[in-house]
Design an enzyme around this catalytic site. Structure first.
Site, PDB file in Angstrom:
ATOM      1  N   CYS A  60      17.899   8.970  -1.193  1.00  0.00           N
ATOM      2  CA  CYS A  60      17.853   7.527  -1.490  1.00  0.00           C
ATOM      3  C   CYS A  60      18.108   7.284  -2.968  1.00  0.00           C
ATOM      4  O   CYS A  60      17.494   6.398  -3.585  1.00  0.00           O
ATOM      5  CB  CYS A  60      16.527   6.895  -1.058  1.00  0.00           C
ATOM      6  SG  CYS A  60      16.218   7.057   0.685  1.00  0.00           S
ATOM      7  N   GLN A  77       6.366   8.775  -7.335  1.00  0.00           N
ATOM      8  CA  GLN A  77       6.353  10.233  -7.491  1.00  0.00           C
ATOM      9  C   GLN A  77       5.435  10.687  -8.619  1.00  0.00           C
ATOM     10  O   GLN A  77       5.340  11.892  -8.885  1.00  0.00           O
ATOM     11  CB  GLN A  77       7.778  10.746  -7.758  1.00  0.00           C
ATOM     12  CG  GLN A  77       8.753  10.462  -6.651  1.00  0.00           C
ATOM     13  CD  GLN A  77       8.399  11.178  -5.347  1.00  0.00           C
ATOM     14  OE1 GLN A  77       7.615  12.137  -5.320  1.00  0.00           O
ATOM     15  NE2 GLN A  77       8.975  10.720  -4.246  1.00  0.00           N
ATOM     16  N   LYS A 126       2.246   9.279  -0.350  1.00  0.00           N
ATOM     17  CA  LYS A 126       2.733  10.337  -1.235  1.00  0.00           C
ATOM     18  C   LYS A 126       1.588  10.903  -2.072  1.00  0.00           C
ATOM     19  O   LYS A 126       1.798  11.717  -2.963  1.00  0.00           O
ATOM     20  CB  LYS A 126       3.837   9.794  -2.142  1.00  0.00           C
ATOM     21  CG  LYS A 126       5.102   9.399  -1.373  1.00  0.00           C
ATOM     22  CD  LYS A 126       6.203   8.994  -2.332  1.00  0.00           C
ATOM     23  CE  LYS A 126       7.287   8.164  -1.695  1.00  0.00           C
ATOM     24  NZ  LYS A 126       8.179   8.912  -0.820  1.00  0.00           N
ATOM     25  N   ASP A 136       7.877   2.325 -11.273  1.00  0.00           N
ATOM     26  CA  ASP A 136       7.831   2.825  -9.907  1.00  0.00           C
ATOM     27  C   ASP A 136       7.113   4.173  -9.979  1.00  0.00           C
ATOM     28  O   ASP A 136       7.687   5.178 -10.402  1.00  0.00           O
ATOM     29  CB  ASP A 136       9.256   2.959  -9.372  1.00  0.00           C
ATOM     30  CG  ASP A 136       9.314   3.705  -8.053  1.00  0.00           C
ATOM     31  OD1 ASP A 136       8.283   4.250  -7.615  1.00  0.00           O
ATOM     32  OD2 ASP A 136      10.406   3.747  -7.464  1.00  0.00           O
ATOM     33  N   HIS A 158      15.285   5.384  -7.227  1.00  0.00           N
ATOM     34  CA  HIS A 158      15.296   5.350  -5.758  1.00  0.00           C
ATOM     35  C   HIS A 158      15.886   4.000  -5.335  1.00  0.00           C
ATOM     36  O   HIS A 158      15.727   3.006  -6.045  1.00  0.00           O
ATOM     37  CB  HIS A 158      13.860   5.493  -5.265  1.00  0.00           C
ATOM     38  CG  HIS A 158      13.685   5.601  -3.790  1.00  0.00           C
ATOM     39  ND1 HIS A 158      13.671   4.517  -2.959  1.00  0.00           N
ATOM     40  CD2 HIS A 158      13.509   6.689  -2.995  1.00  0.00           C
ATOM     41  CE1 HIS A 158      13.479   4.928  -1.714  1.00  0.00           C
ATOM     42  NE2 HIS A 158      13.374   6.239  -1.702  1.00  0.00           N
TER      43      HIS A 158
HETATM   44  N1  7TS Z   1      10.294   5.070  -5.334  1.00  0.00           N
HETATM   45  C1  7TS Z   1      10.391   6.394  -5.424  1.00  0.00           C
HETATM   46  C2  7TS Z   1      10.531   7.039  -6.772  1.00  0.00           C
HETATM   47  C3  7TS Z   1      10.332   7.168  -4.259  1.00  0.00           C
HETATM   48  O1  7TS Z   1      10.402   8.493  -4.358  1.00  0.00           O
HETATM   49  C4  7TS Z   1      10.190   6.537  -3.002  1.00  0.00           C
HETATM   50  C5  7TS Z   1      10.211   7.307  -1.721  1.00  0.00           C
HETATM   51  C6  7TS Z   1      10.055   5.149  -2.981  1.00  0.00           C
HETATM   52  C7  7TS Z   1      10.137   4.450  -4.159  1.00  0.00           C
HETATM   53  C8  7TS Z   1       9.830   4.392  -1.718  1.00  0.00           C
HETATM   54  O2  7TS Z   1       8.541   4.664  -1.253  1.00  0.00           O
HETATM   55  P1  7TS Z   1       8.047   4.044   0.138  1.00  0.00           P
HETATM   56  O3  7TS Z   1       6.722   4.682   0.363  1.00  0.00           O
HETATM   57  O4  7TS Z   1       7.961   2.579  -0.024  1.00  0.00           O
HETATM   58  O5  7TS Z   1       9.076   4.459   1.151  1.00  0.00           O
HETATM   59  N2  7TS Z   1      10.843   8.556  -1.836  1.00  0.00           N
HETATM   60  C9  7TS Z   1      11.265   9.339  -0.820  1.00  0.00           C
HETATM   61  C10 7TS Z   1      11.874  10.557  -1.033  1.00  0.00           C
HETATM   62  O6  7TS Z   1      12.073  11.057  -2.119  1.00  0.00           O
HETATM   63  N3  7TS Z   1      12.190  11.096   0.150  1.00  0.00           N
HETATM   64  O7  7TS Z   1      11.799  10.251   1.118  1.00  0.00           O
HETATM   65  C11 7TS Z   1      11.222   9.147   0.529  1.00  0.00           C
END
Ligand code: 7TS
Length: 443
Positions: free
Chosen positions: A401, A239, A263, A236, A159
């Site tokens: 992303c 997910q 999430k 990370d 990401h």
């Molecule tokens: N890393 C991964 C693997 C992610 O899927 C996401 C967000 C992030 C980091 C960032 O997370 P945040 O909570 O700090 O924004 N992924 C997604 C997605 O797949 N669609 O929208 C956000």
């Protein structure tokens, strides 16, 4: 500025009441289910009020949990109870509200510690989310460690939030960012990983699970190889945290683990950086302000102990409470049961989507979480998403992303269905029917 609140100083026990409340039948999830019994889909779905609403006249089918999951009633109730009965600032006052708020906040930290099996709450730093957690490591740890000739190793399926922070610190330090390639099926090229890991590598930063493809990386093997060269590893876990049967930072032996509450059925604006205590203790603070100091004079400041050193300013207290409730919720459902449920949905969806003419799955790794990316010949993914929305089905379309990964596949975008605990076989059938409608409209 006391961090710990002696239990006997608290007149009422608001958090226990809060936890108890979620057990009194206001939520319908059944605690008495045998650990190996399947998830009760109807009961789980009833826990999520938003799933009762109609979108474009149809029952909402929410297949965008990889972007953000929905929240069950116990999380909503825990946040409301905190806000309406105990809110104050934390770590500050002798008054009762401040003590209750502090206890609520710190109990959430302990719940998270237990959830990921960290050794100590000193290793659990509350942040805004995965993005902020990775930036904290980039700016506090990596900036001080890196210099010209050094390398940070990531993968092509990251990401953007696990790419851009490293680009920024590499630009500032003269270090080089390298990305391990993936194979056509979306698995990591392990041979390339082992050959790219070298004496120049100072940090490895990897997705535990790919958000765009669902690929589960063999992180234990990858961590072992990095540690053999004394290279620390950040995972990370955005997910992974709500979808794998277990995330145990000690068993993984990772050095940093980042995830977001939103999430995993918790609120937005709160997440966690787990860091190995020896590393966190040696790292300089990233942001300065209240709560992260022990004493301040104009000439000099001494910093608070862990984890306060990394939590400058008034934190997201109700968010932490909601995260604690989300942890409880997942534990009550049983993480193995949740993972098994989602794997059944993944298998079903994979085989049902194969029946849609001209549909191509993107990413078919052997070990996947319940994420399916796909394209349909001659139809832009945004059109797929728009038609599905008109049928009350929410999927994400775009580059997710993960633009370097999309470039690898030569695609500007895919449509992505991501499954969670509240999805069922009926949702898969609605998706397939919605895709037939796409085919009708776009020939
Ligand atoms: N890393 C991964 C693997 C992610 O899927 C996401 C967000 C992030 C980091 C960032 O997370 P945040 O909570 O700090 O924004 N992924 C997604 C997605 O797949 N669609 O929208 C956000």
């Amino acid at each position: 500025m006391s961090r710990a609140v002696p239990a006997q100083s608290i007149q009422t026990r608001p958090i226990e009441a809060q936890a108890g409340e979620t057990r009194t039948g206001e939520t319908r999830t059944d605690e008495a289910q045998a650990p190996d019994s399947p998830l009760d889909e109807a009961q789980v779905r009833a826990d999520f009020p938003i799933l009762g609403r109609l979108v474009n006249g149809r029952r909402l089918v929410y297949l965008d949990s990889a972007a953000s999951s929905q929240r069950p009633r116990p999380v909503l109730q825990a946040v409301e109870r905190y806000e309406s009965t105990m809110h104050s600032n934390v770590h500050r006052g002798v008054h009762s509200l401040s003590q209750w708020a502090t206890e609520a906040y710190e109990q959430a930290r302990e719940r998270v510690r237990r959830f990921i099996n960290a050794r100590s709450v000193r290793e659990i730093v509350f942040v805004r989310g995965t993005t902020e957690a990775i930036n904290l490591v980039a700016h506090s740890y990596a900036r001080a460690e890196l210099g010209p000739g050094d390398e940070v190793l990531i993968t092509l399926l990251e990401h953007h939030s696990n790419i851009v922070p490293w680009q920024i610190v590499c630009a500032a330090t003269g270090a080089r960012l390298r990305a391990v390639p993936v194979l056509a099926n979306g698995e990591l090229d392990l041979a390339a990983y082992h050959s790219m890991l070298s004496d120049r590598t100072r940090l490895v930063a990897l997705a535990h699970v790919s958000n765009a493809l669902g690929t589960v990386l063999p992180v234990q093997e990858l961590i072992r190889a990095a540690h053999a060269r004394a290279v620390p590893v950040l995972l990370d876990g955005a997910q992974a945290i709500a979808h794998l049967p277990v995330v145990d930072v000690q068993a993984l032996d990772c050095d940093f683990y980042a995830f977001s509450a939103h999430k995993m059925y918790g609120p937005t604006g709160i997440g966690v950086l787990y860091g190995r205590e020896s590393l966190l203790a040696a790292m300089p603070p990233w942001q300065g302000g209240g709560d992260m100091i022990r004493s301040v004079s104009i000439e000099e400041t001494t910093y608070n102990e862990l984890p306060a050193k990394f939590e400058a300013g008034t934190p997201n207290i109700s968010g932490a409470v909601g995260l604690g409730a989300a942890v409880d919720y997942l534990e009550r459902l049983g993480r193995e049961r949740v993972a098994a449920h989602e794997q059944r949905l993944l298998e079903l969806a994979t085989s049902r989507l194969a029946s849609v003419p001209h549909l191509h799955l993107v990413g078919t790794a052997a070990h996947r979480a319940a994420v399916i990316s796909f394209t349909i010949d001659g139809v832009h993914p945004h059109d797929i998403g728009t038609v599905l929305d008109s049928e009350g089905i929410a999927v994400r379309t775009g580059h997710h992303c993960a633009m370097p990964l999309m470039q690898f596949y030569g695609l500007p975008a895919t449509a992505r269905a991501s499954f969670a605990v509240y999805n069922g076989a009926d949702d898969v059938e609605r998706l397939v029917a919605g895709l037939q409608r796409v085919r009708e409209l776009f020939g």
